[in-house]
Design an enzyme around this catalytic site. Structure first.
Site, PDB file in Angstrom:
ATOM      1  N   LYS A 173       0.875  -1.189   0.000  1.00 27.07           N
ATOM      2  CA  LYS A 173       0.000   0.000   0.000  1.00 27.07           C
ATOM      3  C   LYS A 173       0.906   1.231   0.000  1.00 27.07           C
ATOM      4  O   LYS A 173       1.432   1.636   1.030  1.00 27.07           O
ATOM      5  CB  LYS A 173      -0.875  -0.040   1.255  1.00 27.07           C
ATOM      6  CG  LYS A 173      -2.222   0.642   1.140  1.00 27.07           C
ATOM      7  CD  LYS A 173      -2.181   2.103   0.750  1.00 27.07           C
ATOM      8  CE  LYS A 173      -1.803   3.037   1.860  1.00 27.07           C
ATOM      9  NZ  LYS A 173      -1.573   4.432   1.397  1.00 27.07           N
ATOM     10  N   GLY A 206      -4.711   5.531   3.104  1.00 31.38           N
ATOM     11  CA  GLY A 206      -4.166   4.783   4.232  1.00 31.38           C
ATOM     12  C   GLY A 206      -5.184   4.542   5.322  1.00 31.38           C
ATOM     13  O   GLY A 206      -5.235   3.464   5.926  1.00 31.38           O
ATOM     14  N   GLY A 210      -5.372   0.811   5.289  1.00 31.87           N
ATOM     15  CA  GLY A 210      -4.503   0.413   6.394  1.00 31.87           C
ATOM     16  C   GLY A 210      -5.222  -0.539   7.338  1.00 31.87           C
ATOM     17  O   GLY A 210      -4.814  -1.699   7.508  1.00 31.87           O
ATOM     18  N   GLU A 248       8.755   1.604  11.332  1.00 33.51           N
ATOM     19  CA  GLU A 248       9.882   2.513  11.056  1.00 33.51           C
ATOM     20  C   GLU A 248       9.311   3.918  11.039  1.00 33.51           C
ATOM     21  O   GLU A 248       8.617   4.295  10.098  1.00 33.51           O
ATOM     22  CB  GLU A 248      10.515   2.172   9.703  1.00 33.51           C
ATOM     23  CG  GLU A 248      11.050   0.766   9.597  1.00 33.51           C
ATOM     24  CD  GLU A 248      12.246   0.505  10.507  1.00 33.51           C
ATOM     25  OE1 GLU A 248      12.844   1.475  11.012  1.00 33.51           O
ATOM     26  OE2 GLU A 248      12.571  -0.670  10.720  1.00 33.51           O
ATOM     27  N   CYS A 282      14.060  10.398   7.151  1.00 30.82           N
ATOM     28  CA  CYS A 282      13.782  10.104   8.561  1.00 30.82           C
ATOM     29  C   CYS A 282      15.062  10.077   9.397  1.00 30.82           C
ATOM     30  O   CYS A 282      15.068  10.460  10.551  1.00 30.82           O
ATOM     31  CB  CYS A 282      13.051   8.780   8.675  1.00 30.82           C
ATOM     32  SG  CYS A 282      13.881   7.471   7.781  1.00 30.82           S
ATOM     33  N   GLU A 382      10.394  16.420  15.113  1.00 30.43           N
ATOM     34  CA  GLU A 382      10.779  16.220  13.714  1.00 30.43           C
ATOM     35  C   GLU A 382      10.133  17.316  12.847  1.00 30.43           C
ATOM     36  O   GLU A 382       8.939  17.566  12.956  1.00 30.43           O
ATOM     37  CB  GLU A 382      10.287  14.842  13.249  1.00 30.43           C
ATOM     38  CG  GLU A 382      10.721  14.497  11.846  1.00 30.43           C
ATOM     39  CD  GLU A 382      10.235  13.120  11.417  1.00 30.43           C
ATOM     40  OE1 GLU A 382       9.025  12.865  11.489  1.00 30.43           O
ATOM     41  OE2 GLU A 382      11.080  12.306  10.996  1.00 30.43           O
TER      42      GLU A 382
HETATM   43  P1  NAD Z   1       2.209   8.859   7.177  1.00 28.35           P
HETATM   44  O1  NAD Z   1       2.268   8.199   8.492  1.00 28.35           O
HETATM   45  O2  NAD Z   1       1.255   9.945   6.971  1.00 28.35           O
HETATM   46  O3  NAD Z   1       1.868   7.778   6.033  1.00 28.35           O
HETATM   47  C1  NAD Z   1       2.633   6.623   5.842  1.00 28.35           C
HETATM   48  C2  NAD Z   1       1.774   5.567   5.179  1.00 28.35           C
HETATM   49  O4  NAD Z   1       0.746   5.190   6.086  1.00 28.35           O
HETATM   50  C3  NAD Z   1       1.070   6.022   3.908  1.00 28.35           C
HETATM   51  O5  NAD Z   1       1.035   4.965   2.971  1.00 28.35           O
HETATM   52  C4  NAD Z   1      -0.331   6.315   4.403  1.00 28.35           C
HETATM   53  O6  NAD Z   1      -1.319   6.185   3.396  1.00 28.35           O
HETATM   54  C5  NAD Z   1      -0.509   5.231   5.440  1.00 28.35           C
HETATM   55  N1  NAD Z   1      -1.544   5.484   6.445  1.00 28.35           N
HETATM   56  C6  NAD Z   1      -2.147   6.657   6.756  1.00 28.35           C
HETATM   57  N2  NAD Z   1      -3.081   6.452   7.725  1.00 28.35           N
HETATM   58  C7  NAD Z   1      -3.044   5.134   8.023  1.00 28.35           C
HETATM   59  C8  NAD Z   1      -3.722   4.320   8.958  1.00 28.35           C
HETATM   60  N3  NAD Z   1      -4.662   4.813   9.775  1.00 28.35           N
HETATM   61  N4  NAD Z   1      -3.422   3.009   9.017  1.00 28.35           N
HETATM   62  C9  NAD Z   1      -2.473   2.494   8.223  1.00 28.35           C
HETATM   63  N5  NAD Z   1      -1.787   3.215   7.305  1.00 28.35           N
HETATM   64  C10 NAD Z   1      -2.062   4.525   7.222  1.00 28.35           C
HETATM   65  O7  NAD Z   1       3.713   9.277   6.879  1.00 28.35           O
HETATM   66  P2  NAD Z   1       4.265  10.119   5.644  1.00 28.35           P
HETATM   67  O8  NAD Z   1       3.840  11.519   5.882  1.00 28.35           O
HETATM   68  O9  NAD Z   1       3.907   9.446   4.358  1.00 28.35           O
HETATM   69  O10 NAD Z   1       5.853   9.959   5.821  1.00 28.35           O
HETATM   70  C11 NAD Z   1       6.605  10.812   6.578  1.00 28.35           C
HETATM   71  C12 NAD Z   1       6.966  10.184   7.902  1.00 28.35           C
HETATM   72  O11 NAD Z   1       7.574   8.917   7.705  1.00 28.35           O
HETATM   73  C13 NAD Z   1       7.980  10.979   8.695  1.00 28.35           C
HETATM   74  O12 NAD Z   1       7.584  11.070  10.051  1.00 28.35           O
HETATM   75  C14 NAD Z   1       9.257  10.165   8.603  1.00 28.35           C
HETATM   76  O13 NAD Z   1      10.155  10.339   9.638  1.00 28.35           O
HETATM   77  C15 NAD Z   1       8.740   8.790   8.533  1.00 28.35           C
HETATM   78  N6  NAD Z   1       9.708   7.900   7.888  1.00 28.35           N
HETATM   79  C16 NAD Z   1      10.379   6.978   8.662  1.00 28.35           C
HETATM   80  C17 NAD Z   1      11.327   6.144   8.093  1.00 28.35           C
HETATM   81  C18 NAD Z   1      12.060   5.128   8.912  1.00 28.35           C
HETATM   82  O14 NAD Z   1      12.616   4.192   8.347  1.00 28.35           O
HETATM   83  N7  NAD Z   1      12.086   5.233  10.228  1.00 28.35           N
HETATM   84  C19 NAD Z   1      11.599   6.229   6.746  1.00 28.35           C
HETATM   85  C20 NAD Z   1      10.909   7.163   5.982  1.00 28.35           C
HETATM   86  C21 NAD Z   1       9.950   7.987   6.574  1.00 28.35           C
END
Ligand code: NAD
Length: 475
Positions: A173, A206, A210, A248, A282, A382
């Site tokens: 997804k 999501g 999700g 992550e 991240c 962050e």
């Molecule tokens: P986000 O949490 O908004 O979305 C991530 C994913 O989760 C998307 O595919 C989204 O559609 C899905 N999602 C949204 N609501 C959901 C739910 N209720 N249940 C399940 N899935 C759901 O994050 P983002 O804005 O896309 O990414 C940025 C964030 O990701 C930053 O905080 C960054 O630090 C983090 N990040 C972490 C790593 C790591 O390896 N630790 C790597 C990259 C990004």
């Protein structure tokens, strides 16, 4: 090579076939705001069908030999290499990553990761003897892979590579903002010998898909990368069902400069980490901790490095920073910087003023902030934009205390003329990865976080084991 990829899709990939979705959503180029692609919007019923297809494929793939898994992953890496230009162009178009960053940090790294899992599949023993016990690594089952927008193809490779190497099948997804590279990745999957349904794609919301995936009884593992806020929800849902969740999440990583370090090298390396991918990384080192007596020198050097970065058209090979991914992300970053300035932060470089000539895109100047209170929110939270804060420390113990004073623990750096001393400081930092003196990224090393940065690890043999269930047989 084209430097922007437009891609018009309206499908989900289920059981090896592209299935038309009833709805679609547009994908915008963050450099221009213009629509450059379209993706299908899958439903919870599609997610159910995708899980069923993954279960079916798992009956075949789960019984494949380690050699078959390895050879098929190597084949996937080859098919991705053949599509490298298109994958790079899609990343430039949907993420806004500068073309050189898209090549090196997004796509080449993603392919390297698939290659690494081909080797891990071949070299990891599936059965081992411990006394009178045979321990057996068995595929955990269907893995739901939920990815963010900042490194969409890299994240996909880390999750799908580990799962397939372990004999699992997946439902993917992608983030709503960046589905295009994922479609291209799945095109490559369809050219391999993987059984139909080993990799399924359900693009869309999501908040809808999700829960449908996480709560599905046939999903064994949830591999989620994204924000800490959503990660908490995902972890709670999975926990209720006693289901493994590999999370992550976010970070606020410190780059610690000791008093015997090469200050210029430390500051240059830290600024480039903080600004990579417009700060949407991240593991970026977004806090520069320097000895108090070199603080002003470090602030000036950091400002000089930030001011030298070229911000602009991501299709140009001369560009260092492209736009942020969306208008919403730009507003969030601007609001956090403006609030810090209102609390008294000094803007040593950058700031929130628009950049002349780049009005259409979601650009933010590479920004260096100084003179913050020790517990100012922008030293702890962050930002996920091109913003570095410089903080003075009073020696190694103080630096470690400061570095650990966030809820996160994903990455970090230590700079010192004495490697043993640097490693000693690194091992006092409560964080998942630490680079000494700018050591390069290692895709075989476990990647993931302490504290609110997550649970579990990706990459390498530790990432592989996240997709394994153990059975110990005593005879
Ligand atoms: P986000 O949490 O908004 O979305 C991530 C994913 O989760 C998307 O595919 C989204 O559609 C899905 N999602 C949204 N609501 C959901 C739910 N209720 N249940 C399940 N899935 C759901 O994050 P983002 O804005 O896309 O990414 C940025 C964030 O990701 C930053 O905080 C960054 O630090 C983090 N990040 C972490 C790593 C790591 O390896 N630790 C790597 C990259 C990004």
């Amino acid at each position: 090579m084209t430097t922007t990829q437009t891609l018009w899709r309206s499908t989900a990939l289920i059981g090896g076939r592209w299935i038309k979705c009833t709805r679609t959503s547009d994908v915008a180029n963050p450099a221009t705001g213009r629509v450059v692609g379209r993706a299908g919007v899958a439903t919870p019923d599609d997610a159910d069908a995708a899980v069923a297809a993954a279960v079916e494929a798992g009956r075949v793939w789960g019984r494949s030999s380690a050699q078959e898994r390895s050879a098929t992953l190597a084949q996937l890496a080859d098919r991705l290499r053949a599509r490298r230009d298109d994958l790079v162009a899609a990343t430039v178009a949907e993420v806004g990553a500068p073309v050189v960053v898209a090549e090196e940090s997004h796509i080449d790294l993603a392919i390297e990761i698939i290659d690494s899992f081909a080797r891990i599949a071949a070299s990891t023993p599936l059965r081992e003897r411990v006394g009178h016990t045979t321990t057996v690594r068995r595929p955990a089952g269907v893995v739901a892979c939920i990815t963010p927008w900042n490194y969409p193809v890299y994240q996909l490779a880390a999750k799908v590579g580990a799962a397939l190497a372990a004999g699992c099948t997946v439902v993917v997804k992608p983030a709503e903002l960046t589905p295009l590279g994922t479609y291209l990745f799945c095109d490559a999957v369809l050219e391999t010998d993987l059984p139909a349904g080993a990799v399924n794609l359900v693009p869309g919301r999501g908040s809808v898909l999700g829960p449908a995936l996480i709560e599905h009884p046939d999903v064994a593992v949830v591999s989620f990368t994204g924000s800490t806020a959503v990660g908490r929800l995902v972890g709670a849902q999975a926990g209720r069902l006693i289901k493994r969740a590999c999370l992550e999440l976010g970070g606020k990583s410190a780059s610690v400069v000791l008093d015997d370090a090469d200050l210029r090298a430390a500051v240059t390396g830290t600024v480039s980490s903080a600004m990579l991918n417009s700060g949407q990384t991240c593991s970026a080192w977004t806090r520069l901790l320097v000895p108090r007596d070199r603080y002003e020198e470090a602030v000036a050097l950091a400002a000089e490095c930030a001011d030298a970065l070229v911000v602009g058209d991501p299709t140009s090979r001369d560009t260092d920073l492209g736009p942020l991914v969306s208008e919403a992300q730009l507003s969030t970053v601007r609001a956090m910087v403006d609030a810090a300035v209102a609390r008294g932060a000094r803007v040593a470089a950058g700031g929130t003023a628009p950049i002349p000539g780049l009005g259409e895109g979601f650009y933010h100047r590479p920004t260096v902030l100084a003179d913050l209170d020790r517990d100012d929110p922008i030293t702890r939270d962050e930002v996920f934009g091109p913003v570095l804060v410089v903080e003075p420390h009073d020696g190694d113990d103080d630096a470690v205390r400061l570095a650990n004073a966030t809820e996160y623990g994903l990455a970090g750096a230590v700079w010192s003329g004495d490697e043993d001393r640097a490693v000693d400081v690194a091992l006092r930092m409560d964080t998942g990865q630490v680079d000494v003196n700018g050591a390069p990224f290692n895709p075989l090393a476990p990647f993931g976080g302490w504290k609110a940065s997550g649970l579990g690890r990706e990459l390498g043999s530790v990432g592989f084991d996240e997709c394994i269930e153990w059975t110990a047989v005593q005879v």
